[in-house]
Structures are given as structure tokens and as C-alpha cells.
Design a protein around this motif. Structure first.
Motif, PDB file in Angstrom:
ATOM      1  N   GLU A 107       5.270 -20.523  45.362  1.00 13.21           N
ATOM      2  CA  GLU A 107       4.748 -19.692  44.582  1.00 13.21           C
ATOM      3  C   GLU A 107       5.620 -18.593  43.605  1.00 13.21           C
ATOM      4  O   GLU A 107       5.423 -18.232  42.484  1.00 13.21           O
ATOM      5  CB  GLU A 107       4.822 -17.857  46.060  1.00 13.21           C
ATOM      6  N   ALA A 108       6.913 -19.252  44.225  1.00 14.85           N
ATOM      7  CA  ALA A 108       8.627 -18.510  42.631  1.00 14.85           C
ATOM      8  C   ALA A 108       7.842 -19.352  41.345  1.00 14.85           C
ATOM      9  O   ALA A 108       8.093 -18.034  39.820  1.00 14.85           O
ATOM     10  CB  ALA A 108       9.040 -18.953  43.445  1.00 14.85           C
ATOM     11  N   TRP A 109       7.673 -20.616  41.365  1.00 14.91           N
ATOM     12  CA  TRP A 109       7.113 -21.390  40.183  1.00 14.91           C
ATOM     13  C   TRP A 109       5.923 -20.022  39.025  1.00 14.91           C
ATOM     14  O   TRP A 109       6.001 -20.348  37.804  1.00 14.91           O
ATOM     15  CB  TRP A 109       6.653 -22.280  40.392  1.00 14.91           C
ATOM     16  N   LYS A 110       4.899 -20.296  40.572  1.00 13.13           N
ATOM     17  CA  LYS A 110       3.401 -19.375  39.499  1.00 13.13           C
ATOM     18  C   LYS A 110       4.091 -17.783  39.299  1.00 13.13           C
ATOM     19  O   LYS A 110       3.929 -18.498  38.100  1.00 13.13           O
ATOM     20  CB  LYS A 110       2.927 -19.200  40.400  1.00 13.13           C
ATOM     21  N   GLY A 125      -2.009 -16.352  28.203  1.00 13.68           N
ATOM     22  CA  GLY A 125      -3.384 -17.308  28.602  1.00 13.68           C
ATOM     23  C   GLY A 125      -2.723 -18.704  28.092  1.00 13.68           C
ATOM     24  O   GLY A 125      -4.115 -19.689  27.715  1.00 13.68           O
ATOM     25  N   TRP A 126      -1.940 -19.190  26.753  1.00 14.19           N
ATOM     26  CA  TRP A 126      -1.074 -20.459  26.184  1.00 14.19           C
ATOM     27  C   TRP A 126       0.088 -20.656  26.777  1.00 14.19           C
ATOM     28  O   TRP A 126       0.962 -19.549  27.398  1.00 14.19           O
ATOM     29  CB  TRP A 126      -1.976 -19.835  25.403  1.00 14.19           C
ATOM     30  N   SER A 136      -6.581 -33.523  28.869  1.00 18.88           N
ATOM     31  CA  SER A 136      -4.721 -33.472  28.740  1.00 18.88           C
ATOM     32  C   SER A 136      -4.481 -32.641  29.543  1.00 18.88           C
ATOM     33  O   SER A 136      -3.556 -32.999  29.609  1.00 18.88           O
ATOM     34  CB  SER A 136      -5.144 -32.287  26.758  1.00 18.88           C
ATOM     35  N   ASN A 137      -5.061 -32.066  30.644  1.00 14.94           N
ATOM     36  CA  ASN A 137      -4.242 -30.954  31.613  1.00 14.94           C
ATOM     37  C   ASN A 137      -3.931 -32.480  32.355  1.00 14.94           C
ATOM     38  O   ASN A 137      -2.728 -32.338  32.774  1.00 14.94           O
ATOM     39  CB  ASN A 137      -4.956 -29.860  32.507  1.00 14.94           C
ATOM     40  N   ALA A 138      -4.460 -33.502  32.988  1.00 15.73           N
ATOM     41  CA  ALA A 138      -4.685 -34.540  33.744  1.00 15.73           C
ATOM     42  C   ALA A 138      -3.069 -35.749  33.523  1.00 15.73           C
ATOM     43  O   ALA A 138      -2.525 -35.641  33.799  1.00 15.73           O
ATOM     44  CB  ALA A 138      -5.748 -34.813  34.588  1.00 15.73           C
ATOM     45  N   GLY A 139      -3.662 -35.556  31.899  1.00 16.79           N
ATOM     46  CA  GLY A 139      -2.697 -36.615  31.846  1.00 16.79           C
ATOM     47  C   GLY A 139      -1.138 -36.189  31.080  1.00 16.79           C
ATOM     48  O   GLY A 139      -0.665 -36.511  31.441  1.00 16.79           O
ATOM     49  N   GLU A 155      -3.823 -27.475  38.688  1.00 14.91           N
ATOM     50  CA  GLU A 155      -5.268 -26.657  39.179  1.00 14.91           C
ATOM     51  C   GLU A 155      -4.485 -24.972  38.785  1.00 14.91           C
ATOM     52  O   GLU A 155      -5.356 -24.406  38.456  1.00 14.91           O
ATOM     53  CB  GLU A 155      -5.024 -26.526  40.777  1.00 14.91           C
ATOM     54  N   HIS A 156      -3.249 -25.474  39.196  1.00 13.70           N
ATOM     55  CA  HIS A 156      -2.573 -23.266  38.884  1.00 13.70           C
ATOM     56  C   HIS A 156      -2.604 -23.384  37.061  1.00 13.70           C
ATOM     57  O   HIS A 156      -3.405 -22.454  36.535  1.00 13.70           O
ATOM     58  CB  HIS A 156      -1.575 -23.537  39.277  1.00 13.70           C
ATOM     59  N   PHE A 157      -2.618 -24.002  35.854  1.00 10.91           N
ATOM     60  CA  PHE A 157      -2.550 -24.711  34.794  1.00 10.91           C
ATOM     61  C   PHE A 157      -4.208 -24.229  34.669  1.00 10.91           C
ATOM     62  O   PHE A 157      -4.986 -23.344  34.111  1.00 10.91           O
ATOM     63  CB  PHE A 157      -2.603 -25.540  33.908  1.00 10.91           C
ATOM     64  N   ALA A 158      -5.112 -25.141  35.367  1.00 14.48           N
ATOM     65  CA  ALA A 158      -6.533 -25.035  35.425  1.00 14.48           C
ATOM     66  C   ALA A 158      -7.074 -23.143  35.287  1.00 14.48           C
ATOM     67  O   ALA A 158      -8.563 -23.869  34.699  1.00 14.48           O
ATOM     68  CB  ALA A 158      -7.356 -26.215  36.327  1.00 14.48           C
ATOM     69  N   GLN A 159      -6.488 -22.718  36.592  1.00 13.86           N
ATOM     70  CA  GLN A 159      -6.743 -21.203  36.135  1.00 13.86           C
ATOM     71  C   GLN A 159      -6.865 -19.965  35.257  1.00 13.86           C
ATOM     72  O   GLN A 159      -7.086 -19.660  35.060  1.00 13.86           O
ATOM     73  CB  GLN A 159      -6.541 -20.870  37.996  1.00 13.86           C
ATOM     74  N   HIS A 160      -5.093 -20.894  34.370  1.00 17.90           N
ATOM     75  CA  HIS A 160      -5.353 -20.141  33.493  1.00 17.90           C
ATOM     76  C   HIS A 160      -4.733 -20.301  31.987  1.00 17.90           C
ATOM     77  O   HIS A 160      -4.586 -18.844  31.184  1.00 17.90           O
ATOM     78  CB  HIS A 160      -3.389 -19.514  33.797  1.00 17.90           C
ATOM     79  N   LEU A 161      -4.656 -21.757  32.003  1.00 13.89           N
ATOM     80  CA  LEU A 161      -5.151 -22.373  30.261  1.00 13.89           C
ATOM     81  C   LEU A 161      -6.292 -21.607  30.091  1.00 13.89           C
ATOM     82  O   LEU A 161      -7.547 -22.209  30.092  1.00 13.89           O
ATOM     83  CB  LEU A 161      -4.989 -23.115  30.069  1.00 13.89           C
TER      84      LEU A 161
END
Ligand SMILES: Cc1cc2nc3c(=O)[nH]c(=O)nc-3n(C[C@H](O)[C@H](O)[C@H](O)COP(=O)(O)OP(=O)(O)OC[C@H]3O[C@@H](n4cnc5c(N)ncnc54)[C@H](O)[C@@H]3O)c2cc1C
Length: 474
Positions: free
Chosen positions: A324-327, A347-348, A387-390, A374-380
Motif C-alpha cells: 500500500e505504501a508503494w502504491k 497516468g504515465w 511491454s508491461n510484463a516484459g 497488475e497495479h500498472f495495468a490499472q493505471h497506465l
């Protein structure tokens, strides 16, 4: 008009009307064409936030395309529902001769396209063309025909085997070629399909798909082309240096436009190719192809470690408070927190910052890279599975990277090196706004840090623990 063969062009990652492989292909044959987009309910179900910026962006793009098409004598046909069912029903209801789309590399999307083609077999011809990447999934292989696993030799082979055709414009000569969209909308509606009304504006369109208008001031839907030209003309020459500097506008910020195909990746390469600085930038377009190639050949790497020795073997921690602190951007490491707040705000996130925060999550906090992905997937805005998983697997040392697992970024020295004046941190972490210069990267113990938190982990011991976790299974 409708007696002529109807060619449906199903747009997905190619939301533009120029240099467009699917339109180009559909226009080669006889008859009329009709662009279609589906707000696929199976994809929408993954968007947790009703105010998701990407839906506002996409809805606005639909309105833009519709108005551009009306000026050319056509219009957009936009549907809502599970695409696997909607597309075959649409093609049959309209008696389409052909359905053209640009091929994808993601496993579920390929399965969806195969299912649509199967339902339509013998009724409507389905044609898949190549558009979203310069070199598609299986195009660049080793001499023995197997896929590359390492970027540098892949990039070398990518360049050595590139042909003019790979970069050529897919010209769209569409004058007088559009179907009568109002008649098609009425037919689709009569067939029980959910045809969206584009005439009432953005908020009404979003409401029809269950979303609300979000702030996309940083991402003008009509800006893609201008951004590309501006970048190539002014920034490209200094790209190799500026691309790492967090406070600078040194990269193109074209990723959301490339993700949704508002700009053509071929055009990016063509415009940059002979200019000073092009080599470094084109290399990033090759990274994009590389990760798409990896996901194409190894679809399981969307969720599983690429390196077999690390596949579900690492002993990740599950500490909710740290995650949570990281997010929230409250880890006590200024550059990490600035980056996480940049993503929340616009969003970037800068590429160097993505590398720092991903390394911090996986190495300092020893939290599973899949949670970060998954967190990036919700926000980017530019979220792209390949590219994200990579990128995440690169940071977690479980992916294709040739570097061993003992690379652990020091977030303080990374901040000092790539944000030497501290501007990036001050921009996104207002609590530290009063601190001058690079002192902002080590605010601990200084009264001026106000409510800014102390570090949630100690760098040296977190690093040692990370190495121990990897060593156990390496
Ligand atoms: C953990 C992590 C997650 C990432 N997630 C994504 C993602 O979901 N979607 C995404 O598009 N990129 C992702 N990237 C790659 C990269 O960070 C972004 O593409 C880049 O920051 C976009 O900014 P730009 O358009 O200014 O890039 P520029 O530097 O101008 O590069 C031009 C284009 O090349 C492509 N590109 C650049 N770097 C990379 C890279 N390392 N890998 C693949 N393609 C690249 C992008 O399409 C980008 O728009 C991720 C990187 C990391 C480390």
C-alpha cells in the motif's frame, strides 16, 4: 450502394485513418467499407475504476473518428458487448463479404479472433493483416528458426533483415468508398446488437458503457501526429542523453498513442530514420517489437516467470502495508514516491522511473512482480501486456534480461543521478517542495521534510535480503 460487397474493418489497436493496414487491405478489393469498434464487455470487466482515463480517451477517439469519417462520407459503427459474439452476429446481420482486422499477439486476443473466424467460416471471409508492430511475432528468428531470447542479437537481426516494405505506408484511398452508415446501424440494431449513439457527446457515450468522464488533459486525442513531428524535429537529436533525465521532457510520450494506434509505428520509424539520434529511439521501437515477439511465442510469460529456474520458486513476501505504501507513493524514498505519484496524476511514468519503482517493489520489498504488473495495468494510459510484463520481469530479474539477479538499484543514487536538481521529486512530492537541490533525495532527519515519511526499509539490509531470496533458488 449496399448492393456492393461490404467490407467490415474491425479497428482495435489501429484507431486512425492513415497509414492503416486493415483499411488499405479492405480498399484493395471491390465494394464499400465500414469501420467498426467494439467496447468489448469482456475487456471492460477488467477496468476496476469507473473514472478510468483510458475509457474517456477511447470514447473521445470514437467521436473524433466518427467526425473525420463523416467528413469523408462515412461514420463509425460502435458496438457494446462481448466481441466474440458481437462480431460474427454483426457480419451475418449485415451480410458482410469480408471482415478485416489487424492481427494481435496476445494469447486471449488471438483465441478470440480464431473463434470469430471459425463462426464465420463459409459465410464471411476473415482477413488478418499486420499493423501494430514493425516486425510481427514470428518475423525475426534465429538462423535455426527458433525465437531470440536476448534483446541485442534480436535487434541486430531485426535491423539486418528489415525491408522497405516493413516501413512502407499502407495508403488509405477511401474517396467514395464508405457504406451508408445509418442504414448499417439500423440493421445492426434490428438484429438485437447494442449500437452506441455517438450523437450526444462524450459523457453520454461513456454512460452507455458504464463509465464516467475522467481528466485526460495531458492526453489530447488529436495530438498524436503533432507530438510525433515535434519530437522528431526538436528532441530526437538529444534523445540518448535526455531519455534518462526524469525532470526533462526528453522522451516522446507517444506510448499511449502507439498503444492504441493513433499514430502509426511505421511512420514513427520512417520520420526518425535518417536523423541524428534516430538509432537510440528506433532501438526503443525494437524493444517494443521484442517484448511482443516474446509474448507471441511464450504467452504464459504474461503471468509466469520467463526463466524456468524462477518459475513460482521465489519466496515473495506478502506484506499489505508495504504494498500500500508503494502504491500510494509513501515509501520514504523520494524518487520512488515521485514516480508512483506521477502515475496517479497523469497516468504515465517515465521509463527510468518505471525501472526504479519496479526494482524497489521486487527487490527492496520482495513483493511479487505480478502484483506490480497488475497495479500498472490499472493505471497506465499506455498499458500493454507485452511491454508491461516484459518490463516487470526485467526488473524482477526473472525475464529475458542477460543481467543476473544481483542488480539492485539504489533508489537514492538513482534519484541523485537522474534527477540531479531534485526537480522531478519536488514536482510530484509537494511535502518536499521547500527542500533545495539534490538534498531532496535524502530528506531524512531534516525538519523541512514535514509530513513526508521515513523510509519503510533500509536500503543495505533490503538489498542483502533480496540477494538471499534469489540465491536460494538460483
Ligand atoms: C516495469 C515497466 C513497465 C512498463 N510497462 C509498459 C507498458 O505497459 N506499455 C508500454 O508501452 N511501455 C511500457 N514500458 C516501457 C517504457 O517505460 C515505455 O514504453 C516508455 O516509458 C513510454 O514513454 P515514451 O513514449 O516517452 O517512450 P520513448 O522513449 O519516446 O520511446 C518510444 C516508444 O518506444 C516504445 N518503448 C520505449 N521503451 C520501451 C521498452 N523498454 N519496452 C517496450 N517498448 C518501449 C514505446 O512504445 C514508446 O512510446 C514499461 C517499462 C518498465 C520498466
Amino acid at each position: 450502394m449496399q448492393d456492393k460487397p461490404l467490407n467490415l474493418v474491425w479497428m482495435r489497436r489501429d484507431l486512425r485513418l492513415h497509414d492503416h493496414a486493415a483499411l488499405h487491405h479492405a480498399l484493395k478489393g471491390p465494394g464499400v467499407i465500414q469501420p467498426v469498434f467494439v467496447f468489448d464487455t469482456e475487456i471492460l470487466a477488467r477496468f476496476a475504476n469507473p473514472l478510468d482515463r483510458r475509457l474517456t480517451f477511447l470514447a473521445q477517439v470514437m467521436l473524433d473518428l466518427d467526425s473525420e469519417l463523416r467528413a469523408r462520407g462515412g461514420g463509425m459503427l460502435v458496438l457494446h458487448g462481448p466481441a466474440t459474439e458481437v462480431m460474427p452476429r454483426l457480419a451475418q446481420a449485415l451480410g458482410a463479404a469480408q471482415l478485416v482486422a489487424a492481427a494481435d499477439i496476445e494469447g486471449p486476443t488471438r483465441a478470440r479472433d480464431a473463434s470469430v473466424a471459425q463462426v464465420l467460416s463459409g459465410i464471411t471471409k476473415m482477413s488478418l493483416v499486420k499493423d501494430a508492430w514493425i516486425r510481427h511475432g514470428g518475423a525475426v528468428n534465429k538462423k535455426d528458426g527458433t525465437p531470440y531470447h536476448v534483446f541485442t542479437p534480436y535487434a541486430k537481426a531485426w535491423r539486418a533483415t528489415l525491408t522497405p516494405e516493413d516501413l512502407a505506408e499502407r495508403v488509405v484511398e477511401d474517396k467514395g468508398r464508405y457504406a451508408h452508415v445509418a442504414a448499417l446501424r439500423a440493421k445492426a440494431y434490428a438484429a438485437g446488437l447494442r449500437v452506441l449513439d455517438l450523437s450526444q457527446g462524450l459523457e453520454a457515450l461513456l454512460e452507455q458503457i458504464g463509465f464516467k468522464k475522467a481528466d485526460i488533459t495531458h492526453w489530447g486525442t488529436r495530438e498524436g501526429e503533432a507530438r510525433l513531428h515535434r519530437f522528431v524535429e526538436t528532441r530526437l537529436k538529444n534523445y540518448s542523453h535526455d531519455r534518462n533525465m526524469l525532470a526533462e521532457d526528453g522522451t516522446s510520450r507517444l506510448s499511449p498513442y502507439l498503444r492504441h494506434g493513433l499514430v502509426s509505428v511505421r511512420e514513427c520509424a520512417r520520420l526518425a530514420w535518417d536523423r541524428p539520434g534516430a538509432e537510440g529511439w528506433v532501438n526503443e521501437l525494437i524493444w517494443r517489437d521484442f517484448y511482443a515477439m516474446i509474448l507471441y511465442h511464450y504467452p504464459e510469460t504474461a503471468t509466469e516467470e520467463f526463466l524456468p529456474k524462477f518459475r513460482r520458486t521465489l519466496n515473495w513476501r506478502r506484506v499489505e502495508a508495504d504494498f500500500e505504501a508503494w502504491k500510494a507513493g509513501r515509501t520514504g524514498y523520494p524518487v520512488v514516491d515521485a514516480a508512483m505519484r506521477q502515475m496517479q496524476e497523469i497516468g504515465w511514468m517515465h521509463n527510468r522511473a518505471r525501472m526504479i519503482v519496479a526494482s524497489f517493489l521486487c527487490k527492496h520489498l520482495r513483493i511479487d512482480w505480478r502484483l506490480g504488473e497488475e497495479h500498472f495495468a490499472q493505471h497506465l494510459m499506455d498499458y500493454d501486456l507485452a511491454s508491461n510484463a516484459g518490463g516487470w520481469q526485467w526488473a524482477a530479474s526473472t525475464g529475458t534480461d542477460a543481467q543476473p539477479y544481483f542488480r539492485v538499484f539504489n533508489p537514492t543514487t538513482q534519484g541523485e543521478k537522474f534527477d540531479p536538481e531534485g526537480e522531478y521529486v519536488r514536482r510530484y512530492v509537494p511535502e518536499l517542495g521547500a527542500m533545495k537541490g539534490k538534498k531532496v533525495h535524502q530528506p531524512w532527519g531534516d525538519a523541512a521534510r514535514g509530513s513526508y515519511p521515513a523510509p519503510i526499509v533500509d536500503h543495505a539490509s533490503a538489498r542483502a535480503e533480496a540477494l538471499r531470496m534469489f540465491k536460494e533458488v538460483a
